[in-house]
Design a protein around this motif. Structure first.
Motif, mmCIF file in Angstrom:
data_model
loop_
_atom_site.group_PDB
_atom_site.id
_atom_site.type_symbol
_atom_site.label_atom_id
_atom_site.label_comp_id
_atom_site.label_asym_id
_atom_site.label_seq_id
_atom_site.Cartn_x
_atom_site.Cartn_y
_atom_site.Cartn_z
ATOM 1 N N TYR A 92 -27.258 71.308 -0.053
ATOM 2 C CA TYR A 92 -26.080 71.890 -0.678
ATOM 3 C C TYR A 92 -25.707 70.978 -1.848
ATOM 4 O O TYR A 92 -25.549 69.775 -1.676
ATOM 5 N N LEU A 93 -25.546 71.560 -3.030
ATOM 6 C CA LEU A 93 -25.293 70.752 -4.223
ATOM 7 C C LEU A 93 -23.902 70.936 -4.810
ATOM 8 O O LEU A 93 -23.397 70.041 -5.476
ATOM 9 N N SER A 94 -23.288 72.103 -4.600
ATOM 10 C CA SER A 94 -22.007 72.354 -5.240
ATOM 11 C C SER A 94 -21.160 73.275 -4.371
ATOM 12 O O SER A 94 -21.685 74.055 -3.573
ATOM 13 N N VAL A 95 -19.850 73.173 -4.552
ATOM 14 C CA VAL A 95 -18.916 73.990 -3.777
ATOM 15 C C VAL A 95 -17.795 74.476 -4.697
ATOM 16 O O VAL A 95 -17.409 73.786 -5.641
ATOM 17 N N ALA A 96 -17.317 75.690 -4.444
ATOM 18 C CA ALA A 96 -16.168 76.249 -5.173
ATOM 19 C C ALA A 96 -15.155 76.741 -4.148
ATOM 20 O O ALA A 96 -15.524 77.331 -3.125
ATOM 21 N N TYR A 97 -13.888 76.526 -4.431
ATOM 22 C CA TYR A 97 -12.785 76.853 -3.513
ATOM 23 C C TYR A 97 -11.699 77.586 -4.311
ATOM 24 O O TYR A 97 -10.639 77.046 -4.574
ATOM 25 N N TYR A 144 -14.677 85.892 -10.630
ATOM 26 C CA TYR A 144 -15.720 85.579 -11.599
ATOM 27 C C TYR A 144 -15.965 84.076 -11.679
ATOM 28 O O TYR A 144 -15.026 83.292 -11.658
ATOM 29 N N GLY A 145 -17.251 83.734 -11.803
ATOM 30 C CA GLY A 145 -17.616 82.338 -11.914
ATOM 31 C C GLY A 145 -18.939 82.172 -12.619
ATOM 32 O O GLY A 145 -19.585 83.146 -13.012
ATOM 33 N N ILE A 146 -19.339 80.928 -12.752
ATOM 34 C CA ILE A 146 -20.581 80.579 -13.431
ATOM 35 C C ILE A 146 -21.378 79.676 -12.500
ATOM 36 O O ILE A 146 -20.820 78.767 -11.880
ATOM 37 N N ILE A 147 -22.680 79.947 -12.402
ATOM 38 C CA ILE A 147 -23.563 79.080 -11.633
ATOM 39 C C ILE A 147 -24.632 78.541 -12.582
ATOM 40 O O ILE A 147 -25.303 79.306 -13.262
ATOM 41 N N HIS A 148 -24.764 77.236 -12.608
ATOM 42 C CA HIS A 148 -25.808 76.587 -13.405
ATOM 43 C C HIS A 148 -27.082 76.609 -12.567
ATOM 44 O O HIS A 148 -27.144 76.018 -11.491
#
Length: 156
Positions: A92-97, A144-148
């Motif tokens: 797991y590299l990233s999290v959004a809340y 809405y979001g952005i994933i690298h």
């Protein structure tokens, strides 16, 4: 007119006579989370000063885990942990809340997890190839979001 000039002069004197101090941020350690297994803290996201989540990425042979606090870090609860049975688990590299109940996690091998009930249940929709690394998720708003993405495929 003289009263306005006097007031302006008084304000200037007060502003320049007040000592300019830089704001000092005082860090408080709420939890000593030493990770002896070689794991690292990959990412953290907070709704406010009390509610945060972080992703712990596995070391060699260990699982990635998602932790959440609702009391400013006094207590952290594990809300998602990988099944430790498969070999070669993705990190797991990233999290959004983005909201109290929505949490999203992304990582190696196209890993994407989402909960809409605060972590009680999780879904894993396939949004990228298993050869892709979803490096960072950043939500603009709850929808809405952005994933690298790092991928060998040009369409991602």
């Amino acid at each position: 007119m003289n009263h306005k000039l006097f007031f302006a002069l008084l304000c200037c004197i007060w502003i320049f006579a007040t000592p300019l101090r830089s704001q000092q941020i005082e860090w408080v350690t709420h939890i000593n989370y030493s990770i002896p297994d070689g794991s690292v803290l990959s990412d953290v996201d907070c709704l406010d000063s009390l509610r945060c989540v972080f992703v712990k990425t596995w070391g060699i042979g260990f699982t990635s885990t998602v932790f959440r606090t609702v009391d400013g870090g006094l207590q952290w609860d594990c809300i998602q942990k990988q099944d430790s049975s498969p070999i070669g688990l993705p990190r797991y590299l990233s999290v959004a809340y983005p909201t109290e109940n929505i949490i999203m996690v992304c990582g190696d091998s196209g890993t994407f997890l989402r909960t809409t009930d605060g972590g009680s249940t999780w879904t894993a929709p396939q949004i990228a190839s298993k050869k892709s690394r979803l490096l960072k998720i950043q939500m603009i708003n709850p929808q809405y979001g952005i994933i690298h993405v790092e991928s060998p495929y040009p369409e991602y």
